[in-house]
Every structure is written in structure tokens, then in C-alpha cells.
Design a protein around this motif. Structure first.
Motif, PDB file in Angstrom:
ATOM      1  N   THR A   1       0.572   6.777 -18.325  1.00 55.16           N
ATOM      2  CA  THR A   1       0.245   6.290 -17.933  1.00 55.16           C
ATOM      3  C   THR A   1       0.485   5.581 -16.739  1.00 55.16           C
ATOM      4  O   THR A   1       1.617   5.092 -16.791  1.00 55.16           O
ATOM      5  CB  THR A   1      -1.000   5.326 -17.795  1.00 55.16           C
ATOM      6  OG1 THR A   1      -0.492   4.482 -18.951  1.00 55.16           O
ATOM      7  CG2 THR A   1      -1.967   6.108 -18.680  1.00 55.16           C
TER       8      THR A   1
ATOM      9  N   PHE B   1      -1.784   9.030 -13.108  1.00 57.93           N
ATOM     10  CA  PHE B   1      -1.840   7.502 -12.222  1.00 57.93           C
ATOM     11  C   PHE B   1      -3.045   6.885 -12.543  1.00 57.93           C
ATOM     12  O   PHE B   1      -3.961   6.905 -12.497  1.00 57.93           O
ATOM     13  CB  PHE B   1      -2.058   8.051 -10.402  1.00 57.93           C
ATOM     14  CG  PHE B   1      -1.097   8.908 -10.185  1.00 57.93           C
ATOM     15  CD1 PHE B   1       0.869   7.698 -10.478  1.00 57.93           C
ATOM     16  CD2 PHE B   1      -0.865   9.463 -10.561  1.00 57.93           C
ATOM     17  CE1 PHE B   1       1.730   8.406 -10.146  1.00 57.93           C
ATOM     18  CE2 PHE B   1       0.438  10.483  -9.679  1.00 57.93           C
ATOM     19  CZ  PHE B   1       1.685  10.709  -9.922  1.00 57.93           C
ATOM     20  N   GLN B   2      -3.286   5.503 -12.492  1.00 65.78           N
ATOM     21  CA  GLN B   2      -4.782   4.381 -12.626  1.00 65.78           C
ATOM     22  C   GLN B   2      -4.474   3.754 -11.651  1.00 65.78           C
ATOM     23  O   GLN B   2      -3.462   2.588 -11.289  1.00 65.78           O
ATOM     24  CB  GLN B   2      -3.984   3.254 -14.034  1.00 65.78           C
ATOM     25  CG  GLN B   2      -3.286   3.769 -15.135  1.00 65.78           C
ATOM     26  CD  GLN B   2      -4.138   4.550 -16.234  1.00 65.78           C
ATOM     27  OE1 GLN B   2      -4.530   5.495 -15.626  1.00 65.78           O
ATOM     28  NE2 GLN B   2      -5.344   3.444 -16.824  1.00 65.78           N
ATOM     29  N   PHE B   3      -5.714   4.541 -11.066  1.00 69.71           N
ATOM     30  CA  PHE B   3      -6.501   3.862  -9.646  1.00 69.71           C
ATOM     31  C   PHE B   3      -7.046   2.570  -9.797  1.00 69.71           C
ATOM     32  O   PHE B   3      -7.994   3.239 -10.044  1.00 69.71           O
ATOM     33  CB  PHE B   3      -6.603   5.166  -8.864  1.00 69.71           C
ATOM     34  CG  PHE B   3      -5.259   5.598  -8.210  1.00 69.71           C
ATOM     35  CD1 PHE B   3      -4.019   5.541  -7.830  1.00 69.71           C
ATOM     36  CD2 PHE B   3      -6.318   7.014  -8.160  1.00 69.71           C
ATOM     37  CE1 PHE B   3      -3.293   6.722  -7.905  1.00 69.71           C
ATOM     38  CE2 PHE B   3      -4.770   8.218  -7.895  1.00 69.71           C
ATOM     39  CZ  PHE B   3      -3.964   7.899  -7.632  1.00 69.71           C
TER      40      PHE B   3
ATOM     41  N   CYS C   1      -5.372  10.824 -12.522  1.00 77.74           N
ATOM     42  CA  CYS C   1      -5.690   9.845 -12.571  1.00 77.74           C
ATOM     43  C   CYS C   1      -6.997   9.369 -13.417  1.00 77.74           C
ATOM     44  O   CYS C   1      -8.382   9.862 -13.312  1.00 77.74           O
ATOM     45  CB  CYS C   1      -6.197   9.471 -10.964  1.00 77.74           C
ATOM     46  SG  CYS C   1      -7.196  10.340 -10.299  1.00 77.74           S
ATOM     47  N   ASN C   2      -6.481   7.977 -13.187  1.00 73.50           N
ATOM     48  CA  ASN C   2      -8.365   7.229 -14.061  1.00 73.50           C
ATOM     49  C   ASN C   2      -8.545   6.156 -12.639  1.00 73.50           C
ATOM     50  O   ASN C   2      -7.551   5.510 -11.403  1.00 73.50           O
ATOM     51  CB  ASN C   2      -7.802   6.445 -14.956  1.00 73.50           C
ATOM     52  CG  ASN C   2      -8.109   6.827 -16.210  1.00 73.50           C
ATOM     53  OD1 ASN C   2      -7.733   8.406 -16.286  1.00 73.50           O
ATOM     54  ND2 ASN C   2      -8.593   6.793 -17.281  1.00 73.50           N
ATOM     55  N   TRP C   3     -10.101   5.870 -11.973  1.00 74.15           N
ATOM     56  CA  TRP C   3     -10.353   5.001 -11.280  1.00 74.15           C
ATOM     57  C   TRP C   3     -10.700   4.049 -12.209  1.00 74.15           C
ATOM     58  O   TRP C   3     -11.597   4.413 -13.120  1.00 74.15           O
ATOM     59  CB  TRP C   3     -11.803   5.812 -11.102  1.00 74.15           C
ATOM     60  CG  TRP C   3     -12.607   4.413 -10.387  1.00 74.15           C
ATOM     61  CD1 TRP C   3     -11.911   3.716  -9.107  1.00 74.15           C
ATOM     62  CD2 TRP C   3     -13.817   4.523 -10.732  1.00 74.15           C
ATOM     63  NE1 TRP C   3     -13.691   2.673  -8.557  1.00 74.15           N
ATOM     64  CE2 TRP C   3     -14.018   3.116  -9.456  1.00 74.15           C
ATOM     65  CE3 TRP C   3     -14.905   4.610 -11.301  1.00 74.15           C
ATOM     66  CZ2 TRP C   3     -15.307   2.202  -9.470  1.00 74.15           C
ATOM     67  CZ3 TRP C   3     -15.970   3.919 -11.370  1.00 74.15           C
ATOM     68  CH2 TRP C   3     -16.148   2.523 -10.425  1.00 74.15           C
TER      69      TRP C   3
ATOM     70  N   THR D   1      -8.547  17.119  -7.494  1.00 74.37           N
ATOM     71  CA  THR D   1      -8.219  15.739  -7.986  1.00 74.37           C
ATOM     72  C   THR D   1      -8.835  15.671  -9.295  1.00 74.37           C
ATOM     73  O   THR D   1      -9.905  16.493  -9.284  1.00 74.37           O
ATOM     74  CB  THR D   1      -8.277  14.178  -7.549  1.00 74.37           C
ATOM     75  OG1 THR D   1      -8.151  14.200  -6.327  1.00 74.37           O
ATOM     76  CG2 THR D   1      -7.949  13.203  -8.629  1.00 74.37           C
TER      77      THR D   1
ATOM     78  N   LEU E   1      -2.646  15.945  -9.093  1.00 75.00           N
ATOM     79  CA  LEU E   1      -3.090  14.176  -8.889  1.00 75.00           C
ATOM     80  C   LEU E   1      -4.210  14.267  -9.827  1.00 75.00           C
ATOM     81  O   LEU E   1      -5.162  14.985 -10.513  1.00 75.00           O
ATOM     82  CB  LEU E   1      -3.481  14.128  -7.475  1.00 75.00           C
ATOM     83  CG  LEU E   1      -3.704  12.877  -7.309  1.00 75.00           C
ATOM     84  CD1 LEU E   1      -3.082  12.022  -8.191  1.00 75.00           C
ATOM     85  CD2 LEU E   1      -4.898  12.813  -5.965  1.00 75.00           C
TER      86      LEU E   1
ATOM     87  N   TYR F   1      -4.417   4.758  -4.769  1.00 71.80           N
ATOM     88  CA  TYR F   1      -4.566   5.538  -4.595  1.00 71.80           C
ATOM     89  C   TYR F   1      -4.099   6.659  -3.440  1.00 71.80           C
ATOM     90  O   TYR F   1      -2.886   7.037  -3.210  1.00 71.80           O
ATOM     91  CB  TYR F   1      -5.787   6.254  -3.970  1.00 71.80           C
ATOM     92  CG  TYR F   1      -6.525   7.598  -3.441  1.00 71.80           C
ATOM     93  CD1 TYR F   1      -5.624   9.139  -3.722  1.00 71.80           C
ATOM     94  CD2 TYR F   1      -6.784   7.927  -2.318  1.00 71.80           C
ATOM     95  CE1 TYR F   1      -5.529  10.108  -3.263  1.00 71.80           C
ATOM     96  CE2 TYR F   1      -6.297   8.739  -0.792  1.00 71.80           C
ATOM     97  CZ  TYR F   1      -6.081   9.995  -1.748  1.00 71.80           C
ATOM     98  OH  TYR F   1      -6.492  11.047  -1.118  1.00 71.80           O
TER      99      TYR F   1
ATOM    100  N   VAL G   1      -0.092   6.239  -3.451  1.00 70.25           N
ATOM    101  CA  VAL G   1       0.338   8.052  -4.424  1.00 70.25           C
ATOM    102  C   VAL G   1       0.208   9.483  -3.629  1.00 70.25           C
ATOM    103  O   VAL G   1       1.637  10.036  -3.588  1.00 70.25           O
ATOM    104  CB  VAL G   1      -0.565   8.165  -5.594  1.00 70.25           C
ATOM    105  CG1 VAL G   1      -0.131   9.609  -5.966  1.00 70.25           C
ATOM    106  CG2 VAL G   1       0.000   7.316  -6.936  1.00 70.25           C
TER     107      VAL G   1
END
Length: 352
Positions: free
Chosen positions: A131, A192-194, A218-220, A246, A216, A200, A203
Motif C-alpha cells: 500500500t 494506492f491509498q486515496f 486503489c482504496n478509497w 480503476t 490503477l 487521486y 497519482v
């Protein structure tokens, strides 16, 4: 993301990828002794139990025998090797915080130095993902927690509570670029930790400049305290911003976890659960183990008509091991408009 007619129907959605976060580095074993593994054998078995319950991604942290979060890379190597042998198809995602926890009672909330965090790219065997925190941000994990959520736990102690309330995640431009380069060179996917639209957008700029050339994924992260608020408005705003290619997992905290995950399941997104995020059932009458939380999401998802991805299917959905050769290929694969050409004011030249 584009939501066309039928987008809420399961036949147009990927199978659900469930990320389990069972190690809970912010807790000490006495906070939930029934579900916090301490020995290496217990930590490996926890991964097996999560996989058998329906989780295909393991968010991995490590504990020492004294119950404290380990910062020794050798311990990470040992756990990764054990999990890989026990459940070879499970996607291993190492938490980039390296099991943050104050080292002494009441200590300040500090993450490890950049040089140490970069060493995650040198783990052996290598994980599938690490992460990546994007942009330095306040991470007040207790802002949206109620005191009843913490009652009887170590975080309820005033000094520890204050340490977590004041926690800052350091992730400046130099760290992000170097970290992503090292992970990519090692063949490790950046997860990616958004925390909001800003992270975001950072990135996206990395992709447009050729710093990151991969899917891409990622986590929201909707936990408040400097990060997005766990509401449908915040989620809808974020989903409208990201491109259609995504792979997005939703993540929240305590009793917000289940409703946010239900929104994610309905919308064709992916979910995360476990004691790192939440200890309770929705009525707060009992604590829920990570396996119980996974089983709950499996039941709910099947009611929505979405089947659960196994490890091999999750690898395909996440595009584990996939990297691209050029900026243009990366942009196209992720659903972005191409970079502007000289003399063009906008990005709407796809046909050309």
C-alpha cells in the motif's frame, strides 16, 4: 467511472474481491484475544482462515511474540513465506505503514523513516502489493469513532488516544516517486491509498509523467480525521472522478464499515473488512472476528447476485504483475484521456 444502464446488475460486474485486514496493528492482544494472532503459526493460520471464508486479498502486518507490531523486515519475510506456502493463490498486500504503533506507552504517533519504508521493495519473497500513502495528511483515526467503540481497549487510554488523534501520515512528493519506482522495479504493484480527490489527482499526474506505469488499483479510505467522510456523497464524488479502468476498494472504520461495503458491493466496487477496521457488529452488542466479517459480506454479496472472487480470479481483476511500457499505453489501459499534444488545448482528441 461510467454507470450505464444495467450497471447495478451482477452480470455486468466483476466478482467481488474481499480484502481481509485481520492483524489489527493498532490493537494489543488483550483488546480482542479471541481474534488477534500472536505466534507466527497463528498469524499464518489467520490468513488461511480468511481465505477459506472468502477473502482473496490479505492486508498483512506482523506481530512480535510480545504482541507489539513488528518493524523487522525479517519477520515480514517469514510471514509472507508462510502465507505463500499455505494459501498460494491469495494476494498478499503488505501495509506500507510497517505495522505502525507507538513503541512506548503514550509515545507520539510516528511512522518509520523513508529509507526504512523503501525497504519494503526488498522483501523476499516479494508480496504482490504494497500500500502506498499519497500525500502527507492528518490521519486522526479516532475522529469518527465513538467512545463506546473503544471502551475497554488500549486506545481508550488517554495517552494512546491522544497519540492516534494526532497521527500524521508523511508522504511527500520525493517519497512517493521514489517508492513507486522501487516497487515497480521489483515487480510489486502499488496499491494506492486515496484519502480524497487530491491524492487521486497526484497519482494521475504521476501516470501522465511516466513515474507510474501500471494498473490503477486503489482504496478509497473514508474514516474522516483528514480523510474522506463515509457518506454516499463523498463516495459518489470520488467515483465520478476516477477513470473506468480503476480497480477500487472501499474502506472505512468501525460501524461505518458494513454500510460503506454494502454500497460498494451494490455499485460493483470491491470491499475490505477485518479487525484493523472494525471490532463490532452493527448493534455493538458483541465483537466480530475478521472471519465473521468476511462471512457476512459473502452472504450479502450473494444476495446482491455477485459471486465472490477466488485468489486466481482476484489476481486477474487486480492485474497482479502487469506493468506497461509507455505513458500512452498506461493512460489507455486505465481509461484516461491521452496527454495533450503540442497545440492542443484540451484532451478531447481521442479520435485523432
Amino acid at each position: 467511472m461510467n454507470f450505464l444502464d444495467g450497471s447495478l446488475f451482477p452480470e455486468y460486474q466483476d466478482k467481488l474481491v474481499i480484502t481481509a485486514a485481520p492483524y489489527g496493528p493498532e490493537w494489543i492482544p488483550s483488546d480482542f484475544p479471541e481474534d488477534i494472532p500472536v505466534t507466527m503459526e497463528e498469524q499464518i493460520q489467520k490468513a488461511v482462515d480468511c481465505y477459506n471464508a472468502g477473502a482473496s486479498v490479505l492486508h498483512l502486518h506482523v506481530r512480535e511474540l510480545d504482541g507489539k507490531g513488528s518493524k523487522r523486515l525479517s519477520m515480514f519475510n517469514e510471514l509472507i513465506a508462510g502465507v505463500r506456502k499455505a494459501v498460494p493463490d491469495m494476494v498478499i498486500q503488505v501495509g506500507g505503514s510497517i505495522s505502525f504503533a507507538p513503541e512506548t506507552e503514550g509515545a507520539s504517533a510516528k511512522w518509520l523513516k523513508d529509507d526504512t519504508r523503501h525497504m519494503l521493495a526488498e522483501l523476499d519473497p516479494k508480496p504482490d502489493q504494497v500500500t502506498v500513502t499519497v500525500n502527507t495528511v492528518q490521519m486522526n483515526i479516532v475522529e469518527q469513532m465513538e467512545m463506546a467503540d473503544l471502551a475497554g481497549t488500549s486506545i481508550a487510554e488517554p495517552q494512546t488516544y491522544e497519540a492516534y488523534r494526532e497521527m500524521i501520515v508523511p508522504s511527500g512528493p520525493g517519497f512517493i516517486e521514489e517508492h513507486v519506482k522501487r516497487l515497480s522495479a521489483a515487480g510489486i504493484q502499488s496499491a494506492f491509498q486515496f484519502y480524497n480527490i487530491n491524492s487521486y489527482e497526484t497519482v494521475e499526474r504521476l501516470i501522465r509523467r511516466g513515474i507510474y506505469k501500471g494498473p490503477l488499483v486503489c482504496n478509497w479510505v473514508a474514516i474522516g480525521g483528514g480523510m474522506d467522510q463515509p457518506t454516499i456523497y463523498s463516495l459518489a464524488n470520488f467515483v465520478r472522478a476516477i477513470p473506468d479502468g480503476t480497480m477500487l476498494t472501499v474502506e472505512s472504520s468501525m460501524r461505518n464499515v458494513l454500510p460503506i461495503n454494502m454500497m460498494g458491493i451494490a455499485m460493483g466496487l470491491h470491499v475490505r473488512c477485518g479487525i484493523e477496521d472494525n471490532l463490532w457488529n452493527q448493534s455493538r452488542t458483541a465483537k466480530m472476528t475478521t472471519v465473521e466479517q468476511i462471512e457476512q459480506l459473502v452472504r450479502i454479496s450473494r444476495e446482491f447476485g455477485r459471486e465472490i472472487a477466488n485468489g486466481k480470479e482476484a489476481r486477474e481483476i487486480l492485474k497482479i504483475g502487469v506493468f506497461y511500457d509507455t505513458i500512452d499505453e498506461t493512460l489507455a489501459a486505465n481509461g484516461f484521456s491521452p496527454n495533450r499534444k503540442p497545440g492542443k488545448l484540451g484532451l478531447a482528441d481521442l479520435a485523432a
